[in-house]
Write an enzyme that holds these catalytic residues in place. Structure first.
Site, PDB file in Angstrom:
ATOM      1  N   ASP A 123     -32.704  31.043  26.391  1.00  0.00           N
ATOM      2  CA  ASP A 123     -32.309  32.016  27.409  1.00  0.00           C
ATOM      3  C   ASP A 123     -32.146  33.416  26.835  1.00  0.00           C
ATOM      4  O   ASP A 123     -31.649  33.601  25.721  1.00  0.00           O
ATOM      5  CB  ASP A 123     -31.005  31.593  28.081  1.00  0.00           C
ATOM      6  CG  ASP A 123     -30.663  32.495  29.241  1.00  0.00           C
ATOM      7  OD1 ASP A 123     -31.467  32.560  30.178  1.00  0.00           O
ATOM      8  OD2 ASP A 123     -29.615  33.158  29.198  1.00  0.00           O
TER       9      ASP A 123
ATOM     10  N   HIS B  63     -35.632  30.195  31.022  1.00  0.00           N
ATOM     11  CA  HIS B  63     -35.516  31.578  31.509  1.00  0.00           C
ATOM     12  C   HIS B  63     -36.918  31.983  31.942  1.00  0.00           C
ATOM     13  O   HIS B  63     -37.757  32.330  31.106  1.00  0.00           O
ATOM     14  CB  HIS B  63     -34.991  32.469  30.375  1.00  0.00           C
ATOM     15  CG  HIS B  63     -34.953  33.928  30.696  1.00  0.00           C
ATOM     16  ND1 HIS B  63     -33.777  34.631  30.807  1.00  0.00           N
ATOM     17  CD2 HIS B  63     -35.943  34.828  30.915  1.00  0.00           C
ATOM     18  CE1 HIS B  63     -34.041  35.888  31.075  1.00  0.00           C
ATOM     19  NE2 HIS B  63     -35.352  36.041  31.147  1.00  0.00           N
TER      20      HIS B  63
ATOM     21  N   ASN C 180     -30.809  40.455  34.584  1.00  0.00           N
ATOM     22  CA  ASN C 180     -32.107  39.854  34.291  1.00  0.00           C
ATOM     23  C   ASN C 180     -32.070  38.365  34.656  1.00  0.00           C
ATOM     24  O   ASN C 180     -31.333  37.618  34.020  1.00  0.00           O
ATOM     25  CB  ASN C 180     -32.420  40.011  32.796  1.00  0.00           C
ATOM     26  CG  ASN C 180     -33.833  39.580  32.452  1.00  0.00           C
ATOM     27  OD1 ASN C 180     -34.657  39.387  33.338  1.00  0.00           O
ATOM     28  ND2 ASN C 180     -34.121  39.419  31.176  1.00  0.00           N
TER      29      ASN C 180
ATOM     30  N   ASP D  21     -24.215  32.905  34.705  1.00  0.00           N
ATOM     31  CA  ASP D  21     -24.890  33.816  33.777  1.00  0.00           C
ATOM     32  C   ASP D  21     -23.920  34.905  33.342  1.00  0.00           C
ATOM     33  O   ASP D  21     -24.273  36.103  33.288  1.00  0.00           O
ATOM     34  CB  ASP D  21     -26.155  34.410  34.387  1.00  0.00           C
ATOM     35  CG  ASP D  21     -27.072  35.060  33.340  1.00  0.00           C
ATOM     36  OD1 ASP D  21     -26.760  34.950  32.129  1.00  0.00           O
ATOM     37  OD2 ASP D  21     -28.085  35.674  33.723  1.00  0.00           O
TER      38      ASP D  21
ATOM     39  N   HIS E 187     -20.774  42.648  28.229  1.00  0.00           N
ATOM     40  CA  HIS E 187     -21.257  43.695  27.323  1.00  0.00           C
ATOM     41  C   HIS E 187     -20.150  44.730  27.129  1.00  0.00           C
ATOM     42  O   HIS E 187     -19.435  45.068  28.083  1.00  0.00           O
ATOM     43  CB  HIS E 187     -22.484  44.404  27.891  1.00  0.00           C
ATOM     44  CG  HIS E 187     -23.715  43.555  27.929  1.00  0.00           C
ATOM     45  ND1 HIS E 187     -24.318  43.060  26.790  1.00  0.00           N
ATOM     46  CD2 HIS E 187     -24.465  43.116  28.977  1.00  0.00           C
ATOM     47  CE1 HIS E 187     -25.388  42.355  27.136  1.00  0.00           C
ATOM     48  NE2 HIS E 187     -25.495  42.371  28.446  1.00  0.00           N
TER      49      HIS E 187
ATOM     50  N   GLY F 238     -27.004  42.466  32.426  1.00  0.00           N
ATOM     51  CA  GLY F 238     -26.009  41.412  32.509  1.00  0.00           C
ATOM     52  C   GLY F 238     -24.700  41.880  33.095  1.00  0.00           C
ATOM     53  O   GLY F 238     -24.330  43.056  32.983  1.00  0.00           O
TER      54      GLY F 238
END
Length: 420
Positions: free
Chosen positions: A145, A172, A272, A299, A303, A318
């Protein structure tokens, strides 16, 4: 261990009842000296299981750690998370999977951490990792992934390998020639307006179409991560009708948010696969309701602020997802009449636990089973504040949204991991 009497709670399939906890399990009668938990008006679900979490450790501790990520999981009602292997180094050997589990114990993880092994060594997309060795260690799900297993011969070999021990490849789905590393926006007028590389829907669906046929040939289990397009849904429908052993997940953000949220260039909303046109949301919601998509995967991709700084082209994709996942499912699925609380238990506990063959997770709340559960207030709502989080990161796309605020208590094997 403490013992508890959870009084007046509602179970989706059986109605109002009392639950009793002793020595980490549900029991038929109230234990002597049990602590009372008044649960009138609350719903009890089996502990939630996330099939798609990025804990970032090792290598990305500025964004998240096992400790902070599992704390966020507990706040969201999760008692287990499947940890993606795109760490530094990648989780691609039994020793590295073991190190991750040891680290989870040492740091007091507040949810079970379940390693996902890399499909290819160092996630290079070319050479199979030691899938059988990791399987002997107990790993059942494998994924690169963050990147697609783009070479069909490598994917075919991986599927044949995991078929030997009933493992599963979690793909993915992103054809790198149709949607390269710079792709960041759904291919419509939005991409042209923002001046960014498009991420066309076909880049996902061609990989889904390829992989379901390879899985059928191998007799192997395939899981499609973060489905985002109607075309992928139709391929999954086709494959399931033909008995292909395929499951799929959808993220909370793809159930609630559409591409218009990128119109102002806010990098918070860069994910994504990307957010899709508004009409696609209803397709994804219907597919989850119909069982074409089997489960919800957050998911959760934390960050640090620096990684989300700059423009859309340079920021990392993300969003965080563990703390508001249940809230989003409540609004988008229950609130639109597309499901019941029993469905929520299936989408967010039973199905993801079965994906990884987990024991002690995704179990019915009956005597003899582990006391692994979440108590939910179906009426409470609140405005999301990204600063109020157990995660180490604040890239929360729901900041400022009024959403359900449902989790009252999370319990794993009789231990309370979160309590409001």
């Amino acid at each position: 261990m403490n013992s508890y009497s959870i009084i007046g709670v509602h179970l989706p399939d059986t109605g109002t009842t009392d639950l009793f906890v002793q020595d980490g399990r549900l029991v038929a009668q109230a234990p002597l000296g049990a602590q009372r938990i008044d649960a009138e008006g609350l719903i009890a679900l089996p502990g939630l299981v996330d099939p798609h979490t990025h804990l970032r450790e090792p290598g990305g501790e500025t964004s998240e750690t096992i400790a902070t990520g599992t704390a966020a999981a507990a706040h969201g009602g999760y008692t287990a998370v499947l940890a993606m292997p795109n760490t530094n180094p990648a989780i691609d050997t039994p020793a590295k999977a073991d190190a991750l589990l040891r680290r989870a114990v040492l740091t007091g993880a507040r949810a079970q951490v379940v390693p996902i092994g890399a499909v290819t060594a160092d996630r290079d997309g070319q050479h199979l990792a030691d899938l059988a060795g990791m399987a002997d260690f107990g790993v059942r799900v494998f994924s690169d992934d963050g990147t697609c297993v783009a070479d069909p011969s490598v994917m075919r070999a991986a599927l044949h390998e995991v078929a030997r021990f009933d493992g599963v490849i979690a793909e993915h789905a992103q054809d790198p020639w149709l949607a390269g590393p710079d792709a960041c926006c759904s291919e419509d007028l939005m991409a042209a307006r923002l001046g960014v590389a498009p991420w066309p829907a076909v880049a996902e669906s061609v990989i889904v179409a390829r992989d379901v046929q390879l899985a059928q040939e191998a007799g192997a289990r395939l899981h499609i991560c973060h489905v985002s397009t109607p075309e992928s849904v139709e391929i999954l429908r086709w494959a399931k009708a033909r008995g292909v052993r395929v499951t799929a997940e959808v993220t909370p953000h793809h159930l609630l948010l559409d591409a218009q949220w990128l119109a102002g260039g806010d990098t918070t909303f860069k994910v994504n696969p990307p957010l899709r046109p508004p009409a696609d949301l209803d397709v994804l919601r219907d597919a989850l309701a119909q069982g074409i998509i089997d489960m919800v995967g957050t998911d959760h991709a934390p960050h640090c602020a620096a990684d989300k700084a700059g423009d859309l082209a340079s920021a990392l994709p993300g969003v965080t997802g563990l703390e508001q996942a249940l809230a989003v499912v409540m609004d988008t699925m229950l609130g639109t009449g597309r499901g019941t609380w029993s469905d929520v238990a299936r989408w967010m506990s039973y199905a993801p636990a079965a994906l990884a063959h987990l024991s002690g997770q995704g179990r019915p709340l009956t005597p003899g089973e582990p006391a692994t559960l979440v108590l939910v207030d179906p009426t409470r709502r609140a405005v999301v504040d990204r600063r109020v989080t157990a995660s180490a990161s604040q890239n929360n796309p729901y900041d400022g949204f009024e959403l359900p605020d449902p989790v009252v208590l999370t319990m794993r094997a009789g231990m309370i991991t979160y309590r409001r």
